[in-house]
Design a protein around this motif. Structure first.
Motif, PDB file in Angstrom:
ATOM      1  N   GLY A 290       0.959  -1.418  -0.036  1.00  0.00           N
ATOM      2  CA  GLY A 290      -0.039   0.067  -0.042  1.00  0.00           C
ATOM      3  C   GLY A 290       0.764   1.219   0.049  1.00  0.00           C
TER       4      GLY A 290
ATOM      5  N   LYS B 281       4.236   1.205  -4.489  1.00  0.00           N
ATOM      6  CA  LYS B 281       5.115   0.890  -5.492  1.00  0.00           C
ATOM      7  C   LYS B 281       4.768   0.731  -6.522  1.00  0.00           C
ATOM      8  CE  LYS B 281       5.910  -2.747  -2.504  1.00  0.00           C
ATOM      9  NZ  LYS B 281       5.018  -2.568  -1.686  1.00  0.00           N
TER      10      LYS B 281
ATOM     11  N   THR C 299       1.817   1.873  -7.980  1.00  0.00           N
ATOM     12  CA  THR C 299       1.492   3.355  -8.555  1.00  0.00           C
ATOM     13  C   THR C 299       2.865   3.532  -9.252  1.00  0.00           C
ATOM     14  OG1 THR C 299      -0.177   3.735  -6.899  1.00  0.00           O
ATOM     15  CG2 THR C 299       0.771   5.387  -8.008  1.00  0.00           C
TER      16      THR C 299
HETATM   17  N1  LIG Z   1      -6.893   2.544  -9.047  1.00  0.00           N
HETATM   18  C1  LIG Z   1      -6.769   2.823  -7.816  1.00  0.00           C
HETATM   19  N2  LIG Z   1      -7.779   3.376  -7.357  1.00  0.00           N
HETATM   20  C2  LIG Z   1      -7.811   3.841  -6.111  1.00  0.00           C
HETATM   21  N3  LIG Z   1      -7.055   3.562  -5.043  1.00  0.00           N
HETATM   22  C3  LIG Z   1      -5.943   2.931  -5.489  1.00  0.00           C
HETATM   23  C4  LIG Z   1      -5.693   2.454  -6.924  1.00  0.00           C
HETATM   24  N4  LIG Z   1      -4.535   1.914  -7.035  1.00  0.00           N
HETATM   25  C5  LIG Z   1      -3.909   1.785  -5.770  1.00  0.00           C
HETATM   26  N5  LIG Z   1      -4.821   2.484  -4.824  1.00  0.00           N
HETATM   27  C6  LIG Z   1      -4.417   2.823  -3.606  1.00  0.00           C
HETATM   28  O1  LIG Z   1      -3.184   3.591  -3.675  1.00  0.00           O
HETATM   29  C7  LIG Z   1      -2.364   2.735  -2.526  1.00  0.00           C
HETATM   30  C8  LIG Z   1      -1.077   2.322  -3.144  1.00  0.00           C
HETATM   31  O2  LIG Z   1      -1.329   1.322  -3.698  1.00  0.00           O
HETATM   32  P1  LIG Z   1      -0.085   0.510  -4.734  1.00  0.00           P
HETATM   33  O3  LIG Z   1       0.818   1.707  -5.629  1.00  0.00           O
HETATM   34  O4  LIG Z   1      -0.726  -0.547  -5.231  1.00  0.00           O
HETATM   35  O5  LIG Z   1       0.880   0.024  -3.675  1.00  0.00           O
HETATM   36  P2  LIG Z   1       1.783  -1.125  -3.114  1.00  0.00           P
HETATM   37  O6  LIG Z   1       2.195  -1.585  -4.750  1.00  0.00           O
HETATM   38  O7  LIG Z   1       2.872  -0.560  -2.658  1.00  0.00           O
HETATM   39  O8  LIG Z   1       1.138  -2.213  -2.431  1.00  0.00           O
HETATM   40  C9  LIG Z   1      -3.272   1.967  -1.701  1.00  0.00           C
HETATM   41  O9  LIG Z   1      -3.742   2.307  -0.642  1.00  0.00           O
HETATM   42  C10 LIG Z   1      -4.324   1.416  -2.823  1.00  0.00           C
HETATM   43  O10 LIG Z   1      -5.423   1.002  -2.096  1.00  0.00           O
END
Ligand SMILES: Nc1ncnc2c1ncn2[C@@H]1O[C@H](COP(=O)(O)OP(=O)(O)O)[C@@H](O)[C@H]1O
Ligand SMILES: [Mg+2]
Length: 226
Positions: A44, A47, A49
């Motif tokens: 979360g 990464k 993103t």
């Molecule tokens: N498409 C999306 N819409 C809304 N929230 C998102 C989306 N993608 C990721 N998030 C939120 O953004 C945060 C970072 O997610 P992410 O980049 O997947 O983290 P990681 O890969 O480090 O686990 C998390 O809280 C996740 O729930």
């Protein structure tokens, strides 16, 4: 500088709405061509993103990304598609091989948009499949391969168009320890021997430390660990 991120911010939802979530905040990063970087950070932390922004699969809310001299925000959707297909290789936690095609076909699929695979592509496919120990399995469908073999095939597929940037999002996350280490060693070898700039996200600090540079994603920014 091959890759330069300048004050990147990215959030999800509508700002001012209480469900809005700011994920990356004023994040900076500079990478020389050919360098290897591992990124760690809790679930979360943003990464995926970040990797999606680097892979031009998403755009930042603020800030600039310069890749190989191109400012990504100045490219059209068509130019981004070409860049993504030709210059960037992706490996994900799931291999996403297509079950109806054999390994050889799966590996050559990314070359289809640019027309018939030439000798150079076929030679690269052969070299990579031999290097990863998959050559003898090339006529099999993915279902006949182990998880580690499928993931090695996914790495070969990511490299088939000879990208300058390889992005891997927890590529060994679904594998046992031995196969996880094998994938990481393979990525490091590709980075060093083929000079492909490589960014790997991993949950494992131990695996991350095998890369030249390690950074942690924390509070929306990258901090150096090694
Ligand atoms: N498409 C999306 N819409 C809304 N929230 C998102 C989306 N993608 C990721 N998030 C939120 O953004 C945060 C970072 O997610 P992410 O980049 O997947 O983290 P990681 O890969 O480090 O686990 C998390 O809280 C996740 O729930
Ligand atoms: Mg993720």
């Amino acid at each position: 500088m091959f890759l330069k991120l300048d004050k990147i911010s990215k959030g999800y939802g509508v700002p001012e709405n209480r469900t809005y979530r700011n994920v990356l905040k004023d994040l900076d990063l500079e990478l020389e061509a050919g360098s290897g970087l591992a990124i760690i950070g809790p679930s979360g932390s943003g990464k995926t993103t970040l990797l999606n922004l680097l892979g031009t699969l998403d755009v930042p809310d603020e800030g600039n990304i310069n890749l190989g001299g191109s400012e990504l925000s100045s490219l059209s959707e068509a130019e981004l598609t070409v860049l993504r297909n030709k210059s960037i290789g992706f490996v994900f936690q799931s291999h996403f091989l297509l079950p109806q095609y054999n390994i050889w076909e799966n590996v050559l699929l990314p070359t289809v948009p640019s027309g018939k695979a030439g000798d150079e592509v076929l030679t690269r496919a052969e070299d990579l499949l031999k290097e990863t120990g998959i050559w003898d399995l090339r006529w099999q469908k993915p279902a006949r391969l182990s998880g580690g073999e499928c993931q090695r095939t996914a790495v070969v597929r990511a490299l088939i168009n000879n990208p300058s940037l390889l992005l891997a999002d927890e590529p060994s996350g679904a594998l046992d320890e031995e196969n996880a280490e094998m994938i990481m060693d393979l990525l490091i070898r590709i980075n060093k021997e083929r000079n492909v700039t490589t960014i790997v996200i991993t949950h494992s600090t131990e695996l991350a430390k095998k890369m030249d540079r390690v950074m942690r994603l924390k509070n929306g920014k990258l901090e150096p660990l090694k």
